[in-house]
Design an enzyme around this catalytic site. Sequence first.
Site, mmCIF file in Angstrom:
data_model
loop_
_atom_site.group_PDB
_atom_site.id
_atom_site.type_symbol
_atom_site.label_atom_id
_atom_site.label_comp_id
_atom_site.label_asym_id
_atom_site.label_seq_id
_atom_site.Cartn_x
_atom_site.Cartn_y
_atom_site.Cartn_z
ATOM 1 N N HIS B 274 0.814 -1.221 0.000
ATOM 2 C CA HIS B 274 0.000 0.000 0.000
ATOM 3 C C HIS B 274 0.846 1.268 0.000
ATOM 4 O O HIS B 274 0.453 2.259 -0.587
ATOM 5 C CB HIS B 274 -1.011 -0.034 1.153
ATOM 6 C CG HIS B 274 -2.073 -1.077 0.932
ATOM 7 N ND1 HIS B 274 -2.089 -2.287 1.588
ATOM 8 C CD2 HIS B 274 -3.115 -1.101 0.067
ATOM 9 C CE1 HIS B 274 -3.108 -3.010 1.158
ATOM 10 N NE2 HIS B 274 -3.760 -2.320 0.234
ATOM 11 N N ASP B 352 -20.476 -0.030 -9.502
ATOM 12 C CA ASP B 352 -19.491 -0.618 -10.391
ATOM 13 C C ASP B 352 -18.563 0.492 -10.887
ATOM 14 O O ASP B 352 -19.022 1.552 -11.318
ATOM 15 C CB ASP B 352 -20.191 -1.281 -11.572
ATOM 16 C CG ASP B 352 -19.192 -1.987 -12.448
ATOM 17 O OD1 ASP B 352 -18.828 -3.128 -12.106
ATOM 18 O OD2 ASP B 352 -18.749 -1.408 -13.455
ATOM 19 N N ALA B 353 -17.257 0.228 -10.830
ATOM 20 C CA ALA B 353 -16.285 1.280 -11.135
ATOM 21 C C ALA B 353 -16.429 1.813 -12.559
ATOM 22 O O ALA B 353 -16.339 3.013 -12.799
ATOM 23 C CB ALA B 353 -14.877 0.743 -10.912
ATOM 24 N N ASP B 370 -7.113 -0.152 -7.494
ATOM 25 C CA ASP B 370 -6.707 -1.377 -6.809
ATOM 26 C C ASP B 370 -7.735 -2.480 -7.104
ATOM 27 O O ASP B 370 -8.389 -2.995 -6.211
ATOM 28 C CB ASP B 370 -6.620 -1.080 -5.296
ATOM 29 C CG ASP B 370 -5.844 -2.156 -4.561
ATOM 30 O OD1 ASP B 370 -5.280 -3.034 -5.225
ATOM 31 O OD2 ASP B 370 -5.810 -2.122 -3.322
#
Lengths: 535, 510
Positions: B274, B352-353, B370
Amino acid sequence: MIKRRDFIKQSLQATGALALGVAWSSCAQPKKISGTIGTPNYKIGHMLRNFSLPQTNEIIKTDCVVIGGGVSGLAASRKLKQLNIDHVLLELENKAGGNAQAGSTSVGAYPFGAHYVTVPTLHDKEYLDFLQSCKLITSFEKGLPVLNDYHVCFDLKERLYIHGQWQEGLLPLQGLSKQELAGIQRFEEQTHYYKNYTGKDGLPAFTLPLAYSSRDPELLQLDAVSFAAWLQSKNIHGKALYWYLNYCMADDYGGTIDTVSAWAGLHYFASHQAKAFNVDEDAVLTWPEGNNWLVQHLKQQAGANIKTGQLVYQVEEKSNALHLRVFDIEAANWVLYETQHIISCVPQFVNQHMLQGIDRKVNTQAYTYAPWVVANAVVDTDAMHGFGVELAWDNVIYDNDSLGYVHAKHQQLAQRSVNGKSNITYYKPLVKQEAKAARESTMKTTYQQWYDTIVADLKIPHPQIESNLHQLDVWLWGHGMIRPSVGFINRPTAKLDKQSYRHRIHFAHTDLVGISVFEEGFYSGTQAALQVLQA
Amino acid sequence: MPTSAHSNQRFQVILLLSVFVVATCGLVYELIAGTLASYLLGDSITQFSTIIGTYLFSMGIGSYISRYFEHNLMRWFIQIEMLVGLVGGFSSTLLYVLFNQVEFFRLLLYGSVVLTGTLVGLELPLLMRILKDKIEFNDLVSKIFTFDYIGALLASLVFPLVCVPYLGILKTSFFFGLLNVGVALWVCLLFKSEIPGYKVTFTSGVFFVILLATGFVLSDRIISFSESLSYSGKIIVSTSSPYQRIILTKQKDDLRLFLNGNLQFSSKDEYRYHEALVHPAAVRTKNLNKVLVLGGGDGLAVRELHKYKEVNEIVLVDLDAAVVKLFTTHQALIKLNDNALRKENVSVIHNDAFTWMKENKTLFDLIIIDFPDPSNFSLGKLYSQTFYREMRRSLHPDGLCVVQSTSPYFARQSFWMINQTIASCDYNTQAYHCYLPSFGEWGFIMAGASVPKSPVRSYPNNVKFINEETFQQLHHFPPDMSKVETGVNKLNDQLLVHVFEKEWSAYLHD
């Protein structure tokens, strides 16, 4: 000691006991599936044949009447609107769209017929304009159209169920003998040859619209033989390849390699040479509702002149106008239309009845239309994956009479959820029987019989389909699409059949050309509208 | 002993029926072992050949041993049949559950095949001896083998056509185990007068039936239990969302998150991942004001973002509300992500992206992506040219984005294809990678209209792994991971999914 008869009896008891046990454990309660069966409005259509002469209550005057609201009719209406020609479009069904009908379920829209178009050629400027107006072509780069990514069929486009699993692509490739592979190679060499072939008149051998294909007699000879005979003559053989070719002929023409002409057969493979800037030649544009997406745009551009539920009973030629006697089904009312022009965008067997008083000779016997069965199933999406590659847009079952099914939600961007449902649309052209007989038996078949047939086909790749099936709607097309039988496309009367009647009645329909695709309908409708302008 | 013709005939029927059942079940166990071995070990030709060979040979052993059985043949026959049912019924489940747990799986596999084969091999000779005084020899041999072979035929048809598609492997073996023991019990009941200690035999049979029936009913749970065994730590959370199966394990103080069985992070070294994902881009972003995080419902990337005072607004878009809920409620996880998702400047959107990105009208200074690896066509869309073009519209002209891009070592082509796809959408890119003990080499692509060579602000103090000096080293790709030319990933031609599958399966099948 046991006698022979007892022996057999005992064996039967023994096997029976085990079989019963297995059957008991595997036999689930059959689930009740809801669904409907529908057809185009053929009953009212048949009124054309046996009505008594109508009373007319109302008179409407216009410059042009378009009869038939399929793609040809809508394209004609769109062009007339652009040309500012006052007109009315009369459609028999309660929805315009013809073969490009769509339905919807709780899951969303799905096609009841045509469901994709191929990469556009650059011949038909009008068509390119249309695609640009609905943002399917976003721009042009280096002279080539850039197609809208969201409507180009996503990966995975096609898969085939063969040898117990799903493979990528439709042409079987695994487990073929050397001879079969050689046959495929020879076939590919031939289609490659014709893709790049230019006739003596300088036109490409095979392209869309057909009007831009070469008229080189040498090429047109291909229309005189069946596709199968041509394959034989080129020494192209192989069970898997023949299955694939028959699949393609059924898919586009509702025919087989034996009934379709070599010209039409080659057209299917060699006409896909159109280039786009951003996608491959074999890409297709598709939508959840199929070509009804295009129909909606056509309708929008055609304006408010579309009247549905209109039966054109009779057309008469008067000295200063054409008279149409029309029955408004909803209002149960007879209307008389007085017009200068008619664009008739219906199949020729309908014209034959409608234009009885008009001196136009078309041999409708030469026209064959394949009957089709289309069914939409609401299913659990996850149950449709099966063994092998994942669910594709077009899912075909090897060596099966159906054309498999199309996944309506394929173009959705969002990730699938685990317990989501989808529409899958199953297609089956009735190619095996003679068209008329097939049509008659189709109309007699009950919903339950269709249900059984369709589920049996779907069970091949998905044995558990019934427990994941929630709804199944069946749609029957008596005259699904024109079939380019041997000799049809290049029939001696082809030109005559298309010819306008005294510059007043014009004809537009894909059956006149012999290939039932959106581009042809669009082209013929637009051309007919231009003829009105010139007349 | 019954002597009348009628009861003699009944006697024969019953025993021959059991020959038939024994034969059917015997072959089914053999097919189950073969199928399971091919499924678990691959190479079906080898598995089936060796299993069939071992099984037949073991039947030979059984036939040979049968000579040492001298008294109470009927009892032996019944007891062996019960044992066949028990062993056969449980063998597949045992093999399935133990596959991941033991080193000596093959030994276990062939051991169970030898045991079943031997027991089945014992039965025919015993039965022939039981019947030898009751049926003429010619007739006896003919009948026994006829039933034996018919049983085999039935098994070979029923197994692939009915059992596997409708029952599955585990249920099938329990079912045939039940059939075996059931017939044994029936025979036992009918001939109780001939069986010394009949009650013990009968009771044990009933017990076996209960065991097998329980197995049959619970076989689905057994499968999920066996899956849980493949996690090394103790499972502390196990839940399903509409999109995935979420498992959290704990071993000592190491927390591990698995989505659909794939490891997402280990709390021991996730800081490396990260920090590498967030900071190199964050320190290069001109105005670090609005940040978008796509995926990353664990809040760990957001935790890193909170280390910058300049960040005013963080928008997290994650499809799966269940993941976010877990990381906002579970104490150990809140501790891990420093309660990052509950901070005031964070808004969480469950959508939903792709769909969200297509509609989005807000500009972001930094976008952190990510997503799960592109292992299917559905996920592959999120790595397509079209997606990166849409993202461009949401990215401030001076902004940067960074994309987790799978492993440049295990999936070299895939990694560089993501790079090339992003670059094809008018971005400048900077690829880098770092080593994660629990994952191996992992790669990232930083992209923007231009990627600044050096930071515009300093790295936060409280980082453990990344700093500018380290980052400069992470640009360097040794020859086995260095850049390769690939195509680009498009919605209608997802090269990435094909390549990714090929590359990873090469490692997983070794």
